[in-house]
Design a protein around this motif. Structure first.
Motif, PDB file in Angstrom:
ATOM      1  N   VAL A 113       0.857  -1.194   0.000  1.00 23.69           N
ATOM      2  CA  VAL A 113       0.000   0.000   0.000  1.00 23.69           C
ATOM      3  C   VAL A 113       0.886   1.235   0.000  1.00 23.69           C
ATOM      4  N   LEU A 114       1.777   1.311   0.978  1.00 25.40           N
ATOM      5  CA  LEU A 114       2.721   2.424   1.056  1.00 25.40           C
ATOM      6  C   LEU A 114       3.913   1.931   1.861  1.00 25.40           C
ATOM      7  N   PHE A 164     -10.310   7.476   3.015  1.00 24.18           N
ATOM      8  CA  PHE A 164      -9.464   7.467   1.814  1.00 24.18           C
ATOM      9  C   PHE A 164      -7.984   7.525   2.189  1.00 24.18           C
ATOM     10  N   CYS A 167      -6.772   4.291   4.116  1.00 24.83           N
ATOM     11  CA  CYS A 167      -6.654   3.114   3.257  1.00 24.83           C
ATOM     12  C   CYS A 167      -5.531   3.242   2.238  1.00 24.83           C
ATOM     13  N   HIS A 168      -5.013   4.467   2.041  1.00 27.95           N
ATOM     14  CA  HIS A 168      -3.888   4.628   1.111  1.00 27.95           C
ATOM     15  C   HIS A 168      -2.556   4.779   1.831  1.00 27.95           C
ATOM     16  N   PRO A 250      -8.828  -3.366  -3.258  1.00 30.79           N
ATOM     17  CA  PRO A 250      -8.363  -2.024  -3.619  1.00 30.79           C
ATOM     18  C   PRO A 250      -9.410  -0.943  -3.310  1.00 30.79           C
ATOM     19  N   TRP A 253     -11.654   1.475   0.987  1.00 31.95           N
ATOM     20  CA  TRP A 253     -12.171   2.708   1.605  1.00 31.95           C
ATOM     21  C   TRP A 253     -13.646   2.918   1.244  1.00 31.95           C
TER      22      TRP A 253
END
Ligand code: HEC
Length: 395
Positions: A113-114, A164, A167-168, A250, A253
């Protein structure tokens, strides 16, 4: 004594406390919202009484009256409701720190994700927890917040933005808990920073022989109504970690927001019912949203496994040994894990077959290995899934 073992106990006991205090808090909160909504006009003509209710419970009759703004004199004994809320937050925050901050590399960060360090993740998580409350509280206190419709739209916007961003930034599971914790924090802060201080001022005014300012009552009521709509969504987010299909995709969110909508609608239905209105459209829409989610989140089977040959059992065993057994073994070798998580052991052939269906869910949603720590490849996932789809044969 082993630290990871103690931390398991801490997590169990704090979770237990969290449930108990949460039930007590939500119970009283729902009770008083229902009471407020079902008051009858007072019979005894006291102009200070706004409404009253007769009820029967536990083998006795109760007669409750609500005063607007306050009775003439302060009663000798006044019951407050605050520790249920405070302890729900204290226990919940402790759990969050123990699991999601203490083991951020496993639960909060997902490099897919990150790719951030656990420390960065914890810093962002803390900033969001505090920031959510500050932004929400400022909005409620502003001129803008006097218009309930505008304030509600702002609240929805804040939730969309939080979902948002979370979730990112975080793992799906971590993101759901993060948004749940943010919302829960707002709810408790409403009690600790607005409702209770307002009530203290009302009591102090009465002790000084003055009429309390009705604005404190209004503010308290506003926050308590917000809390009621946030309750069901928060409860969902708190139990979501066990259900990877909700947070692993994906569009997680959007799933979070859809569930929040369904929860708020169901709560609204009950509030309306208390007011004597039977708005069946509310639970109907909520049900449609949930059915929509069930259909939309179906794991894709066919295409993924098309052309994947069912591997021999020995190959599945070696995949599990390489990717799962560092944790899921009688004696895990993974640091920080002292016992097989959830009692799931994936070493012996019989264990692999026994846990096949549970493995399918975890492997297909990529919930396991957590944060893909053991670097399981897509090909290995397909092989394991093909083996399970073929009925987990032992050869
Ligand atoms: C780094 C450690 C680690 C590895 C590697 C790992 N798991 Fe897990 N697994 C866990 C933890 C921790 C939990 C408990 C999660 C929780 O608390 O919800 C868990 C839970 C599970 C569960 C139970 C889920 C539930 O909620 O009942 C299954 C099934 C599972 N893992 C399968 C696997 C499979 C299959 C693999 C290998 C592909 C794997 N795990 C690799 C740590 C690991």
């Amino acid at each position: 004594m082993d630290l990871a073992y103690l931390s398991d106990w801490a997590s169990l006991l704090i979770r237990w406390l969290h449930l108990i205090t949460g039930i007590a808090w939500i119970g009283t909160s729902f009770y008083f919202i229902g009471l407020d909504n079902q008051l009858d006009p007072p019979r005894d003509g006291n102009p200070r009484v706004k409404g009253e209710q007769w009820s029967i419970h536990g083998g006795g009759f109760y007669h409750k009256q609500k005063y607007l703004v306050a009775p003439e004199r302060l009663p000798e004994r006044l019951h407050w409701f605050k520790w249920e809320a405070y302890w729900t937050w204290i226990s919940g925050f402790s759990l969050f720190v123990l699991i999601y901050w203490g083991q951020a590399g496993t639960y909060l960060v997902d490099p897919a994700v990150l790719d951030i360090s656990p420390v960065t993740a914890v810093a962002i998580s803390a900033a969001m927890l505090a920031g959510g409350w500050v932004v929400y509280d400022l909005a409620c206190r502003s001129k803008f917040g006097e218009d309930e419709a505008k304030l509600s739209a702002f609240g929805v916007g804040l939730l969309v933005a939080s979902a948002f961003v979370a979730c990112h930034v975080f793992s799906g599971r971590g993101a759901f808990l993060q948004v749940g914790a943010m919302t829960g924090t707002i709810m408790v802060a409403n009690v600790a920073m607005v409702i209770i201080p307002g009530q203290r001022k009302m009591v102090a005014a009465m002790q000084a022989g003055q009429e309390p300012d009705p604005k404190y009552g209004r503010w308290g009521k506003q926050r308590s109504v917000h809390n009621t709509y946030l309750t069901l969504p928060v409860l969902f987010l708190m139990i979501s970690p066990h259900y990877p299909m909700t947070w692993s995709g994906p569009w997680n969110w959007v799933v979070l927001l859809a569930v929040a909508l369904a929860g708020a609608l169901v709560r609204q239905y009950f509030v309306q019912r208390q007011l004597g209105r039977n708005r069946v459209v509310l639970p109907a829409v909520a049900t449609a949203v949930v059915v929509g989610l069930v259909l939309a989140l179906q794991p894709k089977r066919g295409p993924d496994l098309a052309g994947v040959e069912v591997p021999p059992f020995a190959e599945v065993q070696s995949i599990a040994a390489a990717r799962c057994a560092s944790c899921h073994a009688a004696r895990p070798t993974q640091e920080g894990i002292t016992a097989p998580p959830k009692g799931v052991m994936l070493e012996q052939p019989a264990q692999l077959r026994r846990w096949a269906q549970a493995m399918r869910q975890q492997v297909a949603t990529e919930a396991m290995p957590p944060g893909n720590m053991t670097e399981m490849t897509a090909e290995e996932r397909a092989k394991v899934l093909a083996w399970i789809a073929a009925g987990a044969p032992d050869r």
